[in-house]
Write an enzyme that holds these catalytic residues in place. Structure first.
Site, short mmCIF file in Angstrom:
data_model
loop_
_atom_site.label_atom_id
_atom_site.label_comp_id
_atom_site.label_asym_id
_atom_site.label_seq_id
_atom_site.Cartn_x
_atom_site.Cartn_y
_atom_site.Cartn_z
N HIS A 131 -4.05 -2.38 -0.65
CA HIS A 131 -3.71 -1.78 -1.94
C HIS A 131 -3.18 -0.36 -1.80
O HIS A 131 -2.44 0.11 -2.66
CB HIS A 131 -4.92 -1.79 -2.87
CG HIS A 131 -5.24 -3.15 -3.40
ND1 HIS A 131 -6.02 -4.04 -2.71
CD2 HIS A 131 -4.85 -3.78 -4.54
CE1 HIS A 131 -6.11 -5.17 -3.42
NE2 HIS A 131 -5.41 -5.04 -4.52
N GLY A 132 -3.58 0.32 -0.75
CA GLY A 132 -3.08 1.68 -0.58
C GLY A 132 -3.86 2.43 0.47
O GLY A 132 -4.99 2.05 0.81
#
Lengths: 348, 432
Positions: B283-284
Site C-alpha cells: 500500500h505504501g
C-alpha cells in the site's frame, strides 16, 4: 440497441421530472436552506447588512477589483462634503456577470436593505472555470433567467467562436446540474453549518494588506514592463474606439437591455445604480465593455479604465499583480472613484 | 500519486520486458526458464522499488549513517508516484508467473498483451486480473449486448452511489478528525474510526464496481473484488471478501510458495506475518501500512490458534447470536487496524487509540443533520449489502419485477444526484 436507447430516454425523462418536482415542490416546503448567495463571504455580508438595515446607504458590488480595491471608509470621507454616504463593500472574488446581477437583484428585493447608491462593476460575461461549474455559488446564481441571459449575451457578443462554445457548454452543464439538484442536500447542509461572522464595512484591510503587500507581489513589482504593456494596450483599445466611433455602435444589445432594465428597476426603488468600469482589463473585455459603457446614461456610469486619463492605476509600484492594485493603488482608485462620484452629484 | 504523461514510458518498459519474458519463459526449459522469470520480476519490482520505496529506504540509510555521524551520499529522488503503479505491476507479474507455471500460454500478440496490462477500467486501481480470466476475452468479438450493458450500468450506478453519497460524505468528518486527532476524545474518535471503515470500503468497492461495470458494458467480465466484507464472521473470512484480487495474489504467489499452512506452527506464523507485512508495504512505503498489515497477521494467527476453542464455545451458543457477535468482533478488529492505515504516523495512531478511551468527550466537527445523514447512509448501505449478500447486486436487482427495478433505479439515481458530494475528491486507492 433501439430498445436500450428508448429505455434510456424514458429513464432520463423520469429523472428530470422527479428532479423538477423535488426542486419546485418538495424542497421549498422542507425549507432546507434559508436564502443564500452560496458564498461564505457574500452570505456573511448579506446577513450583516440585514442585521444593520439602516446603517449603509451606499453599496459596492463586484469582483476582487471591488472587494480589494474600494475602501468604503475612505470613500465616505472623500465625498462627505457633497453627500453623507455610509458605504459597504459587497465584493467577492470572481464575481462577474451574470452572478453580479443576480446578487444585485436579490439585494434590491430585500425589504430591509434600502440603499441610495449602488456601484456595480461593469463586467463582461464571465467564463466559468471547469472547477467552478458545480460550486455552491453557481448552484444559486445559474438560474433560468441568468442562464438564458448568459447564453444570449454570449451568442450576440464578439467573443471568439471557441469562447462562445466554451461558455455554451459550461453554462449549460451548470444549469443542468441545477435542474437535477446535483449535490443539493449536501450543499444545503454545508451552508446551514457555516456561521461566518463579519464585522466592519466588507473591505477587509488587514488580510488584504498582508496578502497584497507581501513578498508575493515583489517579483511582479520588479518587472515594470508588464504593467507598461497593460497601459499601452489599454490606451490602444480606447484610441481604436475614438478613431472609429462607429465601433461604439456595435454594442451587445442583449446585455444593454439587461443594464437598462436594472437601472430602471433601481430607479423605481429610489436607488441610483452606477456602473463602474475598472482598470486593467484584457482586449476582449475592452471590446465588449467600451461600447456598452458608452450606451449607459452618464449619471449611471463611471469609467476608471483609460490608462491615458488615470496613469496612476497603471504603475508598477501601485500593483499587486497584473490585474489588481495593491493598497496604495487601491487608495488612489478609491480617491478617483470618489471624485467621479462627486462629479455625478454635481451634475444632478 | 500523479498522472505524468512521460510515465507511460514506464508502463511501456514493463510491458515490453514482460511480453518478451513471457515468450522466452515458454520457449525455454530448466534454469534458463527461471532466469527469464526472474528478469521479469526484477524489472517489475525494480520499477516499484524506485518509485515507491527508494526514498523510504534512503531515509533509513541516512538515519543509520547518522548514528555514525556519516552523511548519506545517495541522493533523494524528487519523483511522483505514477498512478496505479502497484496495480499494473502486480498484474504484469501474475502474467509471467502463470506462464512460468504453465497455467497460461505466452501471449504472442503484443497489442493484446499491452491491453491486458493497460485495460483502462482497471488500470489505476484494479481489480488485479489474472491472465487466464481476461486475456482470452480480448480475442472474443464484443457486439452490443443489452444484458451486459444494462448490468454494467447498474453496477456502475451502485458503485457511484457508494462513492459520492457515502464515502465522500463520511470523508468530511473523518478528514477533519484525523487532521488533528489530539483535539478529539472518546466517542468522537470512535465514530470517526467506524466512519473510516465504511469510507474506505465504499470508496474502494465503489471504484471496483464502477470498473467492473464499465468493463461489463463493453462485454468484459472482471473478477469480483469485494463480497460484503463487513459481514465476515472471522478475519480469515474477511480476507476472502476484501480486495479479493490482491489477497488471492498474495495467497497464490507468496503464501502458498512459502508453504502456506502445511508447515510447522512457527513457520506458519512467519508466513502469515510476512505476507501481511508485505501486503501492508504494497500500500505504501510507510510504517503505518506495515503495522496495519502486521496486526492483521497477528490477529489471523490468534484466530487460527484459537479455532478449536472457539468452535467448542460456539456449540453452546445459538448460531445467530454467535454469528452476530463474531461479525461485530471482526468488524471491531478491522476498524482498529484501519486506525493505523488512516493515521499519518504510528504515534498519531496511538494518540487516536489513547484518546478514544481516555474517558473524556469532545464533539464531532459536524452538524447534527450531517451526522444523521452519515449514519443513515451507513444503515442504508448495510441494509442493501445484507439484501445482496448471497446473490450480488446484479442478480438481486434482476430477480425483481420491472416496476420494482425501475423504482430502485430512480431512487438510486435521485439519491446520487441530490445527496452526492461532488467536490472532485479522488479515490483513496488511486494513491497506491
Amino acid at each position: 440497441m433501439k430498445k436500450f436507447f428508448l429505455k434510456i430516454i424514458l429513464f432520463c425523462t423520469i429523472i428530470l421530472a422527479a428532479s423538477i418536482i423535488l426542486s419546485s415542490f418538495i424542497y421549498p416546503k422542507l425549507k432546507l436552506t434559508d436564502y443564500s448567495w452560496g458564498s461564505e463571504n457574500l452570505e456573511a455580508k448579506r446577513k450583516y447588512l440585514l442585521q444593520n438595515p439602516n446603517k449603509y446607504n451606499t453599496l459596492f458590488i463586484g469582483s476582487s477589483r471591488v472587494w480589494k480595491q474600494i475602501d468604503p471608509a475612505l470613500f465616505d470621507t472623500l465625498v462627505h462634503s457633497k453627500e453623507a454616504t455610509c458605504s459597504f463593500n459587497l465584493g467577492e472574488n470572481w464575481m462577474g456577470a451574470p452572478e453580479i446581477y443576480y446578487v444585485l437583484e436579490n439585494l434590491i428585493n430585500e425589504d430591509k436593505i434600502i440603499p441610495k447608491y449602488i456601484f456595480i462593476e461593469l463586467s463582461k460575461i464571465k467564463s466559468i472555470n471547469y472547477s467552478n461549474i458545480h460550486t455552491n455559488r453557481t448552484h444559486y446564481w445559474c438560474n433560468k433567467k441568468d442562464y438564458l441571459f448568459a447564453i444570449q449575451t454570449t451568442l450576440s457578443s464578439n467573443f471568439s467562436q471557441a469562447e462562445k462554445m466554451y461558455n455554451l457548454c459550461t453554462y449549460s452543464i451548470a444549469y443542468l446540474d441545477n435542474i437535477l439538484n446535483l449535490g443539493y442536500v449536501t450543499e444545503a447542509l454545508a451552508i446551514k453549518n457555516k456561521n461566518e461572522q463579519l464585522i466592519g464595512n466588507g473591505f477587509d484591510c488587514t488580510s488584504i494588506r498582508t496578502k497584497r503587500d507581501s513578498a508575493l507581489a515583489k517579483p511582479f513589482l520588479a518587472d515594470t514592463s508588464v504593467v507598461q504593456k497593460l497601459a499601452e494596450n489599454c490606451a490602444a483599445q480606447f484610441s481604436k474606439f475614438e478613431k472609429d466611433p462607429t465601433l461604439l455602435q456595435k454594442y451587445n444589445k442583449v446585455y444593454m437591455n439587461r443594464i437598462s432594465s436594472l437601472v430602471e428597476e433601481c430607479k423605481t426603488k429610489g436607488i441610483q445604480l452606477i456602473f463602474c468600469m475598472p482598470p486593467r482589463l484584457d482586449n476582449n473585455q475592452y471590446n465588449e465593455l467600451i461600447p456598452l459603457y458608452n450606451q449607459i446614461f452618464e449619471n449611471n456610469r463611471i469609467e476608471l479604465s483609460d490608462s491615458r486619463k488615470y496613469p496612476q492605476l497603471y504603475i508598477a509600484k501601485n500593483s499587486y499583480n497584473e490585474t489588481h492594485l495593491n493598497c496604495t493603488g487601491a487608495e488612489d482608485y478609491t480617491k478617483l472613484l470618489a471624485e467621479k462620484f462627486k462629479e455625478i452629484l454635481k451634475r444632478k | 500519486m500523479a498522472f505524468v504523461p512521460v510515465y507511460i514510458l514506464i508502463l511501456g518498459f514493463t510491458i515490453v520486458i514482460d511480453y518478451f519474458a513471457g515468450i522466452f519463459v515458454e520457449k525455454s526449459i530448466g534454469k534458463k526458464r527461471k532466469s527469464f522469470l526472474i528478469i521479469s520480476l526484477i524489472a517489475n519490482i525494480g520499477v516499484l522499488a524506485v518509485f515507491k520505496y527508494y526514498n523510504f529506504l534512503n531515509e533509513h540509510i541516512t538515519q543509520l549513517l547518522g548514528i555514525f555521524h556519516q552523511e548519506n551520499p545517495i541522493p533523494y529522488l524528487s519523483i511522483l508516484l505514477p498512478i496505479g503503479l502497484s496495480f499494473h505491476t502486480f498484474q504484469a507479474m501474475s502474467y509471467t508467473i502463470e506462464v512460468y507455471r504453465g497455467n497460461q500460454k505466452a501471449e504472442r500478440h503484443f497489442g493484446i498483451y499491452a491491453l491486458y496490462v493497460m485495460f483502462y477500467p482497471q488500470l489505476v486501481a484494479g481489480p488485479i486480473e489474472r491472465p487466464q480470466n481476461i486475456l482470452h476475452q480480448f480475442y472474443e468479438k464484443h457486439k452490443f449486448n443489452y444484458q451486459n450493458v444494462t448490468d454494467g450500468l447498474k453496477l456502475m450506478a451502485w458503485g457511484l452511489f457508494k462513492k459520492v453519497v457515502i464515502a465522500d460524505r463520511l470523508s468530511f468528518i473523518v478528514n477533519q478528525v484525523y487532521d488533528s486527532p489530539a483535539d478529539y476524545h472518546g466517542t468522537s474518535l470512535l465514530i470517526a474510526a467506524v466512519f473510516f471503515s465504511f469510507q474506505i470500503y465504499c470508496d474502494f468497492s465503489g471504484y471496483s464496481d464502477i470498473a467492473i461495470g464499465a468493463a461489463r458494458v463493453m462485454g468484459f467480465n472482471l473478477v469480483q473484488n469485494f463480497n460484503t466484507p463487513y459481514f465476515a464472521t472471522s478475519l480469515t473470512e474477511f480476507w476472502r471478501r476484501w480486495h479479493i484480487s490482491l489477497s488471492s495474489w498474495f495467497r497464490d504467489y507468496v503464501y502458498i510458495p512459502l508453504g502456506g499452512n502445511r508447515v510447522t506452527l512457527k513457520r506458519f506464523c512467519f508466513n502469515i506475518l510476512l505476507v501481511f507485512a508485505l501486503s501492508g508495504l504494497w500500500h505504501g512505503a510507510k510504517y503505518t501500512f506495515i503495522i496495519w498489515g502486521a496486526i492483521h497477521g497477528i490477529l489471523l494467527i490468534y484466530e487460527t490458534l484459537t479455532r478449536q476453542i472457539r468452535s467448542k464455545i460456539s456449540e453452546n451458543i445459538p448460531t445467530i447470536l454467535y454469528s452476530g457477535v463474531s461479525i461485530l468482533f471482526t468488524f471491531a478488529c478491522v476498524t482498529l487496524c484501519w486506525i493505523f492505515f488512516r493515521a499519518t504516523s504510528i504515534s498519531e495512531a496511538f494518540i487516536v487509540i489513547k484518546n478514544m478511551f481516555d474517558g473524556r468527550q469532545s464533539s464531532l466537527p459536524t452538524s447534527s443533520p450531517e451526522l444523521f445523514l452519515a449514519v443513515f447512509s451507513i444503515i442504508f448501505l448495510l441494509f442493501c449489502e445484507w439484501a445482496i449478500r448471497n446473490k450480488g447486486v446484479i442478480s438481486f436487482i434482476n430477480s425483481h419485477s420491472t416496476p420494482v427495478r425501475w423504482l430502485a433505479y430512480t431512487v438510486l439515481v435521485l439519491l446520487i444526484l441530490n445527496f452526492g458530494v461532488f467536490g472532485g475528491s479522488s479515490f483513496i486507492y488511486f494513491q497506491f
